[in-house]
Design an enzyme around this catalytic site. Structure first.
Site, mmCIF file in Angstrom:
data_model
loop_
_atom_site.group_PDB
_atom_site.id
_atom_site.type_symbol
_atom_site.label_atom_id
_atom_site.label_comp_id
_atom_site.label_asym_id
_atom_site.label_seq_id
_atom_site.Cartn_x
_atom_site.Cartn_y
_atom_site.Cartn_z
ATOM 1 N N HIS A 86 -8.976 -0.060 1.412
ATOM 2 C CA HIS A 86 -8.716 -1.483 1.639
ATOM 3 C C HIS A 86 -9.977 -2.312 1.382
ATOM 4 O O HIS A 86 -9.951 -3.535 1.580
ATOM 5 C CB HIS A 86 -8.268 -1.720 3.090
ATOM 6 C CG HIS A 86 -6.861 -1.282 3.374
ATOM 7 N ND1 HIS A 86 -5.784 -1.677 2.620
ATOM 8 C CD2 HIS A 86 -6.358 -0.490 4.353
ATOM 9 C CE1 HIS A 86 -4.675 -1.155 3.115
ATOM 10 N NE2 HIS A 86 -4.992 -0.429 4.157
ATOM 11 N N TRP A 122 4.025 1.876 -0.681
ATOM 12 C CA TRP A 122 4.850 2.074 -1.877
ATOM 13 C C TRP A 122 3.982 2.557 -3.036
ATOM 14 O O TRP A 122 4.345 3.484 -3.759
ATOM 15 C CB TRP A 122 5.550 0.764 -2.232
ATOM 16 C CG TRP A 122 6.686 0.930 -3.207
ATOM 17 C CD1 TRP A 122 7.283 2.099 -3.587
ATOM 18 C CD2 TRP A 122 7.362 -0.114 -3.905
ATOM 19 N NE1 TRP A 122 8.301 1.843 -4.487
ATOM 20 C CE2 TRP A 122 8.370 0.498 -4.694
ATOM 21 C CE3 TRP A 122 7.226 -1.498 -3.932
ATOM 22 C CZ2 TRP A 122 9.224 -0.245 -5.515
ATOM 23 C CZ3 TRP A 122 8.081 -2.228 -4.739
ATOM 24 C CH2 TRP A 122 9.059 -1.607 -5.521
ATOM 25 N N THR A 161 0.814 -1.223 0.000
ATOM 26 C CA THR A 161 0.000 0.000 0.000
ATOM 27 C C THR A 161 0.842 1.265 0.000
ATOM 28 O O THR A 161 0.613 2.174 -0.817
ATOM 29 C CB THR A 161 -0.927 0.014 1.230
ATOM 30 O OG1 THR A 161 -1.781 -1.127 1.203
ATOM 31 C CG2 THR A 161 -1.774 1.279 1.258
#
Length: 326
Positions: free
Chosen positions: A137, A75, A73
Site C-alpha cells: 500500500h 480482486w 486490492t
C-alpha cells in the site's frame, strides 16, 4: 538470534525517535497516524516502510502489486495469483485444485508492510524462489530504489474516490467495538477529504503511480477498478500480457473460467471468506470482500458531499490526464 534481537531493538528505538519528530493525528478517534514524507501511516506500517526502503532487494523478475487501501486490492491479488499459477498457457479445471478455495485473497499474495516486515523487521527473503509476487500500500515515493531501478514490474489499481471512501468506511467500522458504535459517515468524509487516513492522501497516492506509469508504461501498469468491471476480459488480457503470461490462441473458456474463479460474487460465497479472522489484523475475513459494486457511494453521499469530493478530485488531478466518472 542475538543479531536478530539487536536489529529489532535498534529498529524500535529508531522508530520512537522518528515518531517523536513527525506530525500526528488520530484517525476516527481510534488509531494514531503519523505523517511521513507527505503520507499518513500507522506506527507499525511506518516502521515496516523504513525497513523496506533500507533492506528490500528487488529482483528483475519480481512483480509488485500496489494499491491504496480499499481500491480493489483483493480482486487484483486474486487475479494476479491465478494468472501467475498458469503454466504453459494452461489453467486448472478442477475447482478442488483452486487455492482460492482455501485462502482469502488478502493472504494469497503477501503485503510487504503488513505480512512480511511488520511481524519481522529483520526478515530475510533471499531464499524465496522466483518469480516473487508481493503487494504494497506504500506510495511510489516510499518504495525502495531497488524496486524503482530494477526491471521488476509494478501493477497499480485505483478506484473512484467516492467508492473508495465508502468501502473504507465499511471496512474500518468492522474493527470498532459495540461500545464505540458505527463511526459517523460525515466525519469519515471530512477525514478523507483532508487526506488523513492510512496511506493517504488518496489523490496523491494515485497521482504518483499515474505519473510514473505514463513515463514507464513498460514497467508500471495502471488499472482502474471500473475498467475491470466494465471490460473484464479486455483488462484481464492486458494484465496477463503485462505479467508475461499472455493468453495466446487459447479457448475463451479458459479466460471465462479464470474470471469466474476470481469474481467477487464467487469469492464472497466461498466458506473461507466468510469464517474466521485475518491473523495479522484480527478483522473478520468477510470484511475484505463486501460489495464491489461501482456506484455504491450513491447510497451514502449527500448531494453536497458528491459535489465537494468531485471538485477536490478535479482540482487534484487537473492537467494529469487521470480522470474518474462523476
Amino acid at each position: 538470534m542475538e543479531n536478530a534481537k539487536a536489529l529489532l531493538n535498534h529498529s524500535s528505538h529508531s522508530l520512537k525517535r522518528l515518531l517523536d519528530q513527525l506530525p500526528k493525528q488520530c484517525f476516527w478517534d481510534d488509531l494514531d497516524l503519523h505523517q511521513w514524507e507527505g503520507f499518513w501511516y500507522r506506527p507499525a506500517h511506518l516502521e515496516a516502510a523504513t525497513v523496506i526502503r533500507s533492506h528490500f532487494e528487488a529482483r528483475d523478475d519480481d512483480v509488485i502489486l500496489a494499491s491504496h487501501i480499499k481500491a480493489g486490492t483483493n480482486w487484483l491479488k486474486a487475479l494476479c495469483f491465478s494468472i501467475m499459477l498458469r503454466k504453459n498457457g494452461a489453467g486448472n479445471d478442477e475447482e478442488e485444485q483452486d487455492p482460492l478455495v482455501n485462502i482469502i485473497p488478502f493472504l494469497c499474495i503477501k503485503t510487504l508492510e503488513v505480512h512480511v516486515y511488520e511481524p519481522n523487521p529483520s526478515r530475510n527473503l533471499l531464499g524465496m524462489p522466483s518469480p516473487r509476487v508481493f503487494h504494497t500500500h506504500l506510495p511510489y515515493s516510499a518504495l525502495p530504489d531497488s524496486i524503482k531501478n530494477s526491471k521488476c514490474k509494478i501493477v497499480y489499481i485505483t478506484r473512484n474516490p467516492k467508492d473508495t471512501l465508502t468501502s473504507m468506511w465499511h471496512f474500518f467500522n468492522t474493527r470498532r467495538t459495540p461500545e464505540q458504535g458505527i463511526y459517523p459517515f460525515e466525519k469519515a468524509f471530512e477525514s478523507f477529504c483532508d487526506g488523513v487516513h492510512p496511506f493517504g492522501p488518496f489523490f496523491d497516492h494515485g497521482l504518483e503511480y499515474w505519473k510514473q506509469s505514463s513515463n514507464m508504461p513498460h514497467k508500471i501498469l495502471f488499472l482502474k477498478y471500473e475498467d475491470l468491471k466494465s471490460d473484464p476480459k479486455g483488462e484481464l488480457k492486458r494484465l496477463a500480457s503485462f505479467l508475461g503470461k499472455p493468453f495466446v490462441d487459447e479457448d475463451e473458456n479458459i479466460i471465462d473460467k479464470l474470471l469466474w474463479r476470481c469474481s467477487l460474487e464467487r469469492l464472497k460465497n466461498l466458506e473461507v471468506n466468510n469464517i474466521g479472522l485475518e491473523p495479522t489484523s484480527g478483522i473478520p475475513n468477510s470484511a475484505f470482500l463486501r460489495c464491489g459494486v461501482v456506484g455504491d457511494w450513491k447510497n451514502y453521499f449527500t448531494t453536497e458531499m458528491k459535489e465537494r469530493l468531485d471538485q477536490i478530485t478535479l482540482m487534484k488531478f487537473e492537467g494529469s490526464g487521470l480522470e474518474f466518472e462523476t
